[in-house]
Design an enzyme around this catalytic site. Structure first.
Site, PDB file in Angstrom:
ATOM      1  CG  ASP A 101      53.049  38.639  41.245  1.00 18.55           C
ATOM      2  OD1 ASP A 101      53.568  37.648  41.803  1.00 18.55           O
ATOM      3  OD2 ASP A 101      51.863  38.977  41.440  1.00 18.55           O
ATOM      4  CD  GLU A 166      50.766  35.515  46.282  1.00 21.56           C
ATOM      5  OE1 GLU A 166      50.235  35.053  47.305  1.00 21.56           O
ATOM      6  OE2 GLU A 166      51.103  36.698  46.197  1.00 21.56           O
ATOM      7  CG  HIS A 228      30.124  72.884  38.779  1.00 24.23           C
ATOM      8  ND1 HIS A 228      29.794  73.226  40.060  1.00 24.23           N
ATOM      9  CD2 HIS A 228      30.873  73.912  38.297  1.00 24.23           C
ATOM     10  CE1 HIS A 228      30.321  74.396  40.373  1.00 24.23           C
ATOM     11  NE2 HIS A 228      30.987  74.842  39.305  1.00 24.23           N
ATOM     12  CB  SER A 418      45.663  34.666  50.997  1.00 25.50           C
ATOM     13  OG  SER A 418      44.779  35.286  51.902  1.00 25.50           O
TER      14      SER A 418
HETATM   15  N1  LIG Z   1      52.998  36.882  50.631  1.00 22.11           N
HETATM   16  C1  LIG Z   1      51.725  36.375  50.317  1.00 22.11           C
HETATM   17  C2  LIG Z   1      50.782  37.486  49.922  1.00 22.11           C
HETATM   18  O1  LIG Z   1      51.104  38.642  50.071  1.00 22.11           O
HETATM   19  N2  LIG Z   1      49.636  37.103  49.386  1.00 22.11           N
HETATM   20  C3  LIG Z   1      48.615  38.001  48.967  1.00 22.11           C
HETATM   21  C4  LIG Z   1      47.783  37.187  48.037  1.00 22.11           C
HETATM   22  C5  LIG Z   1      46.572  37.828  47.495  1.00 22.11           C
HETATM   23  C6  LIG Z   1      45.338  37.353  47.653  1.00 22.11           C
HETATM   24  N3  LIG Z   1      44.541  38.166  46.951  1.00 22.11           N
HETATM   25  C7  LIG Z   1      45.295  39.101  46.437  1.00 22.11           C
HETATM   26  N4  LIG Z   1      46.540  38.874  46.744  1.00 22.11           N
HETATM   27  C8  LIG Z   1      47.820  38.477  50.165  1.00 22.11           C
HETATM   28  O2  LIG Z   1      47.262  39.599  50.056  1.00 22.11           O
HETATM   29  O3  LIG Z   1      47.732  37.787  51.163  1.00 22.11           O
HETATM   30 ZN   LIG Z   2      53.996  36.910  48.609  1.00 16.37          ZN
HETATM   31 ZN   LIG Z   3      52.232  39.726  48.827  1.00 12.45          ZN
END
Ligand SMILES: NCC(=O)N[C@@H](Cc1c[nH]cn1)C(=O)O
Ligand SMILES: [Zn+2]
Ligand SMILES: [Zn+2]
Length: 476
Positions: A101, A166, A228, A418
């Site tokens: 994703d 993810e 409004h 993360s």
């Molecule tokens: N490449 C890792 C990444 O982009 N992780 C995301 C994961 C995440 C955590 N909460 C929502 N998405 C990141 O933002 O670190």
């Molecule tokens: Zn990633």
């Molecule tokens: Zn990412």
């Protein structure tokens, strides 16, 4: 594993470059944005694309693991794609994880090219997901193809796990890992994840830590419908005004988190940990390059900058639902707004304790406003931080592979972003997990004009393949 075998593999990867670019172009063309309900079918289509590529490559035991419905929505979670390549009882079982994703992307956000068309510009391959994380995920498939076409024995049994949520907190994945730990994942010897970036643009890295991410929303509701502002401005409480006040109570312009008790949970910096920053190759210019040439740094030294990225929490305000956001000057009072913010977590922040601190604080601050609107703060999703020991055989193999491809020792880094599932793999499978990135620090993941350098894509494929060779002969 001989040097000749590696050289043959490397040459085949170079030879297959056009096919590998084509595979990435096909993947980027599928707008698999997990956070947009209207694009959920595209996430599923991307999973199907992986299934068909894996089938064509001769992967076995391919499963589209159903994760069930997505809580509080009428949507179904996209499947986790599981596949194996090789089942030799005499070889190590290496689990590789990635996500198919992507973050949202719109030409209107300021992209120079259509985000869902892979465009080559010199050494850059531009497109959403090129570096995060379609390039690295396809990297594993490309490693398989290069071995096949070079006629080289595959060094390990590859166990692949590719998820489609993810970027939305890996919903449902931890439960699946628990279910499958003694089934599909039985016998996994080590885990390798390629879903992060070098620190800068020149030095390869291997990563042993990640921050966690707790993501919250604040809903503020007032009138029964939009009003409004000429008729009602000044005589009713306004949700957007209340939300602006609440946002201002979360964090200062200099990044200091204002929620009492959060900073107190952070592990103190020991002299030993501090010393690890002595040798990291990082300049403030690397940061400036990654922020589009704008010098908006909060700290004046690389050391403070890295420590705040890797081992300090941060609070970011991401956006709003329900507020006027188009061009022009609409004089509306929005009836309901939902603000979104997240906190990146680090050792020793306790996730549940953090949620209580945050939610109670937002509700208390709202009460202080004396507004007749209604406000509610809630956790949307969370994912734990992870810090590992980089001195084991899994990391040694990754280090040797990086040196073999790039000719230099990689820096050992932690990451500010993360990957919520990392710690779940490590705990459930009771094994070592490492992060072996493909892209550079200026790739613009989550941003406009995301790219992966062609050289990083191709050398990255070699690095992933070399890692499998070195780990197969690792001294455990
Ligand atoms: N490449 C890792 C990444 O982009 N992780 C995301 C994961 C995440 C955590 N909460 C929502 N998405 C990141 O933002 O670190
Ligand atoms: Zn990633
Ligand atoms: Zn990412």
């Amino acid at each position: 594993m001989s040097q000749q075998c590696l050289d043959t593999f490397f040459a085949k990867v170079d030879h297959l470059q056009p096919a590998f670019i084509d595979r990435l172009a096909k993947a980027v063309a599928i707008p698999s944005v997990s956070s947009e309900p209207e694009r959920r079918h595209e996430v599923v289509r991307m999973g199907e694309f992986l299934r068909s590529e894996l089938t064509a490559l001769g992967a076995t035991d391919i499963q589209m693991q159903d994760l069930g419905p997505q809580e509080d929505t009428d949507m179904h979670l996209p499947p986790v794609v599981l596949a194996r390549y090789g089942t030799d009882a005499n070889k190590l079982n290496i689990l590789v994880y990635g996500h198919y994703d992507v973050q949202p992307a719109d030409l209107e956000d300021g992209w120079d090219t259509d985000p869902f068309t892979l465009v080559q510009d010199g050494d850059k391959l531009l497109g959403r997901g090129s570096t995060d994380d379609k390039g690295p995920v396809l990297g594993w498939l490309n490693v398989i193809q290069a071995h096949q076409e070079a006629g080289i024995e595959f060094p390990v049994n590859l166990v692949m796990c590719f998820e489609g949520m993810e970027e939305y907190g890996s919903l449902g994945l931890e439960e699946m890992i628990e279910r499958e730990k003694d089934v599909y994942f039985k016998g996994v010897d080590a885990v390798c994840i390629s879903d992060n970036y070098w620190l800068g643009t020149e030095n390869p890295v291997i990563t042993y830590g990640l921050r966690g991410c707790n993501y919250y929303s604040i809903t503020v509701e007032g009138p029964g419908a939009d009003l409004h502002s000429g008729l009602f401005g000044g005589i009713v409480n306004e949700p957007m005004i209340d939300l602006s006040h609440l946002f201002s109570k979360l964090v200062t312009s200099q990044g200091k988190i204002l929620i009492p008790g959060v900073q107190e949970m952070v592990a103190p910096l020991t002299a030993e940990e501090d010393a690890r920053y002595d040798t990291i190759q990082y300049e403030l210019d690397d940061l400036h390059n990654a922020t589009g040439g704008q010098k908006i740094n909060l700290y004046d030294t690389p050391r403070e900058t890295l420590q705040h990225r890797w081992r300090e929490p941060s609070l970011s305000i991401h956006g709003l639902e329900g507020a006027f956001s188009h061009a022009g000057a609409k004089t509306v009072i929005p009836a309901k707004v939902v603000g979104k913010f997240s906190i990146r977590t680090v050792p020793n922040i306790d996730s549940a304790a953090l949620d209580k601190l945050v939610i109670d604080y937002v509700h208390d601050e709202f009460a202080k406003l004396g507004s007749k609107c209604r406000a509610h703060c809630t956790l949307m999703h969370d994912g734990a931080y992870w810090v590992s020991d980089p001195d084991n055989w899994n990391f040694t193999a990754a280090r040797r592979a990086t040196k073999a491809v790039w000719g230099v020792e990689p820096d050992l880094t932690r990451e500010g972003g993360s990957i919520p599932i990392t710690i779940a793999f490590e705990k459930a499978l009771n094994t070592s997990c490492l992060l072996l990135p493909m892209g550079r620090g200026d790739d613009g993941a989550h941003s406009i004009n995301e790219k992966i350098n062609l050289s990083n894509y191709i050398q990255g494929i070699k690095t992933l393949g070399a890692y499998l060779h070195y780990v197969s002969v690792a001294d455990r």
